[in-house]
Design a protein around this motif. Structure first.
Motif, mmCIF file in Angstrom:
data_model
loop_
_atom_site.group_PDB
_atom_site.id
_atom_site.type_symbol
_atom_site.label_atom_id
_atom_site.label_comp_id
_atom_site.label_asym_id
_atom_site.label_seq_id
_atom_site.Cartn_x
_atom_site.Cartn_y
_atom_site.Cartn_z
ATOM 1 N N VAL A 1 -15.083 -16.485 16.337
ATOM 2 C CA VAL A 1 -14.635 -15.290 15.649
ATOM 3 C C VAL A 1 -13.688 -15.664 14.518
ATOM 4 C CG1 VAL A 1 -12.618 -14.882 17.124
ATOM 5 C CG2 VAL A 1 -13.743 -12.959 15.988
ATOM 6 N N ARG A 2 -13.823 -14.970 13.405
ATOM 7 C CA ARG A 2 -12.983 -15.219 12.234
ATOM 8 C C ARG A 2 -12.373 -13.903 11.790
ATOM 9 N NH1 ARG A 2 -15.189 -16.653 6.207
ATOM 10 N NH2 ARG A 2 -13.163 -16.743 5.151
ATOM 11 N N LEU A 3 -11.096 -13.911 11.532
ATOM 12 C CA LEU A 3 -10.379 -12.701 11.128
ATOM 13 C C LEU A 3 -10.394 -12.570 9.611
ATOM 14 C CD1 LEU A 3 -8.663 -10.334 12.268
ATOM 15 C CD2 LEU A 3 -6.644 -11.773 11.861
ATOM 16 N N LEU A 4 -10.911 -11.446 9.123
ATOM 17 C CA LEU A 4 -10.963 -11.182 7.687
ATOM 18 C C LEU A 4 -9.848 -10.227 7.237
ATOM 19 C CD1 LEU A 4 -14.810 -10.633 7.262
ATOM 20 C CD2 LEU A 4 -13.518 -12.767 7.014
ATOM 21 N N GLU A 5 -9.457 -9.315 8.129
ATOM 22 C CA GLU A 5 -8.419 -8.347 7.787
ATOM 23 C C GLU A 5 -7.763 -7.853 9.076
ATOM 24 O OE1 GLU A 5 -9.167 -5.286 4.680
ATOM 25 O OE2 GLU A 5 -8.716 -3.858 6.283
ATOM 26 N N ASP A 6 -6.447 -7.847 9.097
ATOM 27 C CA ASP A 6 -5.733 -7.346 10.257
ATOM 28 C C ASP A 6 -5.075 -6.015 9.918
ATOM 29 O OD1 ASP A 6 -4.824 -7.270 12.839
ATOM 30 O OD2 ASP A 6 -3.485 -8.991 12.677
ATOM 31 N N VAL A 7 -4.592 -5.337 10.947
ATOM 32 C CA VAL A 7 -3.831 -4.102 10.782
ATOM 33 C C VAL A 7 -2.430 -4.362 11.329
ATOM 34 C CG1 VAL A 7 -3.667 -1.657 11.342
ATOM 35 C CG2 VAL A 7 -5.918 -2.731 11.078
ATOM 36 N N ALA A 8 -1.411 -3.971 10.567
ATOM 37 C CA ALA A 8 -0.031 -4.254 10.956
ATOM 38 C C ALA A 8 0.823 -3.008 10.831
ATOM 39 C CB ALA A 8 0.547 -5.377 10.095
ATOM 40 N N SER B 1 7.616 4.614 9.243
ATOM 41 C CA SER B 1 6.688 3.545 9.585
ATOM 42 C C SER B 1 5.571 3.485 8.551
ATOM 43 C CB SER B 1 6.099 3.744 10.987
ATOM 44 O OG SER B 1 5.236 4.869 11.021
ATOM 45 N N MET B 2 5.018 2.280 8.426
ATOM 46 C CA MET B 2 3.903 2.028 7.519
ATOM 47 C C MET B 2 2.848 1.245 8.284
ATOM 48 S SD MET B 2 2.694 1.849 4.233
ATOM 49 C CE MET B 2 4.121 1.899 3.155
ATOM 50 N N THR C 1 -0.126 -11.307 1.008
ATOM 51 C CA THR C 1 0.958 -10.336 1.172
ATOM 52 C C THR C 1 0.484 -8.947 0.747
ATOM 53 O OG1 THR C 1 2.594 -12.051 0.703
ATOM 54 C CG2 THR C 1 3.325 -9.760 0.522
ATOM 55 N N PRO C 2 0.632 -7.938 1.588
ATOM 56 C CA PRO C 2 0.200 -6.586 1.199
ATOM 57 C C PRO C 2 1.090 -5.995 0.119
ATOM 58 C CG PRO C 2 1.287 -6.558 3.350
ATOM 59 C CD PRO C 2 1.132 -7.987 2.985
ATOM 60 N N ASP C 3 0.471 -5.347 -0.862
ATOM 61 C CA ASP C 3 1.174 -4.644 -1.932
ATOM 62 C C ASP C 3 1.156 -3.161 -1.589
ATOM 63 O OD1 ASP C 3 2.089 -3.411 -4.209
ATOM 64 O OD2 ASP C 3 0.821 -4.539 -5.594
ATOM 65 N N TRP C 4 2.288 -2.634 -1.151
ATOM 66 C CA TRP C 4 2.333 -1.257 -0.673
ATOM 67 C C TRP C 4 2.274 -0.228 -1.797
ATOM 68 C CZ3 TRP C 4 6.744 -2.290 3.392
ATOM 69 C CH2 TRP C 4 6.167 -2.924 4.499
ATOM 70 N N TRP D 1 4.535 7.533 7.942
ATOM 71 C CA TRP D 1 5.213 8.555 8.731
ATOM 72 C C TRP D 1 6.708 8.408 8.552
ATOM 73 C CZ3 TRP D 1 8.862 7.585 12.502
ATOM 74 C CH2 TRP D 1 9.282 8.668 13.265
ATOM 75 N N SER D 2 7.418 9.509 8.599
ATOM 76 C CA SER D 2 8.885 9.430 8.541
ATOM 77 C C SER D 2 9.486 10.592 9.286
ATOM 78 C CB SER D 2 9.375 9.435 7.080
ATOM 79 O OG SER D 2 9.060 10.669 6.447
ATOM 80 N N GLU D 3 10.738 10.411 9.696
ATOM 81 C CA GLU D 3 11.512 11.447 10.356
ATOM 82 C C GLU D 3 12.738 11.695 9.500
ATOM 83 O OE1 GLU D 3 12.269 12.189 14.902
ATOM 84 O OE2 GLU D 3 13.601 10.598 14.181
ATOM 85 N N PRO D 4 12.993 12.961 9.096
ATOM 86 C CA PRO D 4 14.124 13.232 8.197
ATOM 87 C C PRO D 4 15.442 12.808 8.821
ATOM 88 C CG PRO D 4 12.686 15.148 8.385
ATOM 89 C CD PRO D 4 12.237 14.169 9.430
ATOM 90 N N ALA D 5 16.389 12.463 7.954
ATOM 91 C CA ALA D 5 17.734 12.155 8.436
ATOM 92 C C ALA D 5 18.350 13.400 9.049
ATOM 93 C CB ALA D 5 18.596 11.639 7.291
ATOM 94 N N HIS D 6 19.228 13.225 9.999
ATOM 95 C CA HIS D 6 19.865 14.361 10.652
ATOM 96 C C HIS D 6 20.638 15.167 9.628
ATOM 97 C CE1 HIS D 6 18.713 12.916 14.538
ATOM 98 N NE2 HIS D 6 19.312 11.747 14.342
#
Length: 368
Positions: free
Chosen positions: A270-277, A334-335, A348-351, A361-366
């Motif tokens: 098996v060879r990995l071409l793309e992972d999810v992080a 999170s990303m 290296t991923p370019d976001w 996803w995000s949670e607002p500051a209190h």
């Protein structure tokens, strides 16, 4: 001696005291410390000077603490720093106490120097100012890295403490990510203690620092525990026996979506071409004044890609800027990102590219 002068010279005086009087019947020479620490005598002398003050880096103080934790450091006429794994329980306790003391004195000295005109900015102050891996001065950081199971460690030469050439770091399963992040954290936070731990080595104080978790739910129990405590819409499912393999599961409204790694071949070929992080940043649930960061992937290369996104000098600034624009002052976010592999190399991923971002996803500051 004034209070300011006393604070400025506190560490230098203590280092000299350790060398000359830690063991009442044995005075350690600067030449012996040179042999043990692998540095020059003039450098050791500069650390002990109360005139031209030079503050040693934290990794040198770690060596000091290990050296003076046991008289075995100067046994048989040879000066050396024993690996932590070779210290007895009592010696490890002594090492931890000395390191805590020296770290505290170092912070006292740096604060005193910072209040005067002679203070110099730390190397990481400007370069890493807006990087998520830059933390306030003096606040401790703990990396908790995934570790290999005992049955896998047994297959690795020198991974057993029973061998003469024992290498302690062989117990970690994400060495590429660990090497990359540890160096970056040290450079970005020169005034902070950066501690490395495997899950089996953790102590209660480790959980209340800035936490950086490396590795997925299979090999890092702390990652699994923290993800269970977080109310994230993202879950890692280690379905290694499934036809498509493990995946990240994302809640999107009333639907659930799965994101799989891309592989070719099967079995041993098996060879990995793309992972999810997954990259997650939020409040440390054990200490609300510190942070929790998770770099997680289905495979080790995904973990490495999540780390490199904010350490690679070609991408870290643009990715950090994207996080600031996208999440602002969110208390947690999170990303989920693609991590591509070209040949043997992780790209290296370019976001800033939409195609690289699978879920955000995000949670607002209190109070927002």
């Amino acid at each position: 001696m004034s209070g300011d002068d006393s604070a400025r010279t506190a560490l230098a005086r203590r280092l000299r005291e350790l060398r000359e009087g830690h063991w009442p019947d044995l005075r350690v020479t600067q030449a012996q410390l040179r042999e043990a620490l692998g540095v020059s005598v003039p450098l050791i002398s500069s650390w002990e000077s109360t005139h031209a003050i030079k503050v040693p880096p934290l990794h040198r103080l770690e060596k000091y603490a290990a050296f003076f934790a046991t008289r075995r450091s100067v046994a048989n006429g040879r000066a050396r720093v024993l690996p932590l794994a070779e210290l007895t329980a009592g010696e490890r306790e002594e090492q931890r106490g000395l390191l805590a003391e020296l770290t505290r004195l170092r912070q006292t000295t740096l604060r005193a120097l910072a209040s005067g005109e002679s203070a110099e900015p730390a190397p990481g102050d400007d370069v890493f100012r807006h990087n998520p891996w830059r933390f306030p001065d003096g606040e401790p950081i703990t990396i908790i890295c995934s570790q290999l199971p005992e049955d896998q460690r047994a297959k690795i030469p020198y991974a057993s403490p029973e061998t003469a050439d024992y290498i302690e770091h062989y117990k970690y399963s994400d060495l590429d990510s660990l090497f990359e992040l540890h160096g970056h954290l040290r450079a970005a936070n020169p005034r902070s203690l950066v501690t490395l731990r495997a899950p089996e080595d953790l102590r209660s104080d480790d959980f209340t620092t800035h936490l950086a978790l490396l590795g997925g739910v299979d090999y890092n129990q702390v990652t699994a525990s923290m993800l269970r405590r977080m109310e994230l819409p993202v879950r890692q499912v280690a379905d290694w026996e499934g036809a498509l393999g493990p995946y990240f599961e994302v809640d999107e409204g009333h639907d659930t979506r799965r994101h799989y790694s891309v592989r070719t071949g099967s079995g041993a070929n098996v060879r990995l071409l793309e992972d999810v992080a997954l990259f997650y940043r939020g409040v440390n649930p054990n200490n609300v004044e510190r942070t929790l960061t998770i770099c997680n992937g289905m495979y080790g290369r995904g973990v490495y890609g999540a780390v490199r996104a904010l350490t690679d000098e070609r991408f870290r600034d643009r990715n950090a800027a994207y996080l600031r624009r996208r999440f602002g002052n969110a208390s947690s976010y999170s990303m989920l990102t693609r991590v591509r592999i070209e040949g043997q190399a992780v790209v290296t991923p370019d976001w800033t590219l939409e195609s690289m971002r699978l879920h955000e996803w995000s949670e607002p500051a209190h109070g927002d």
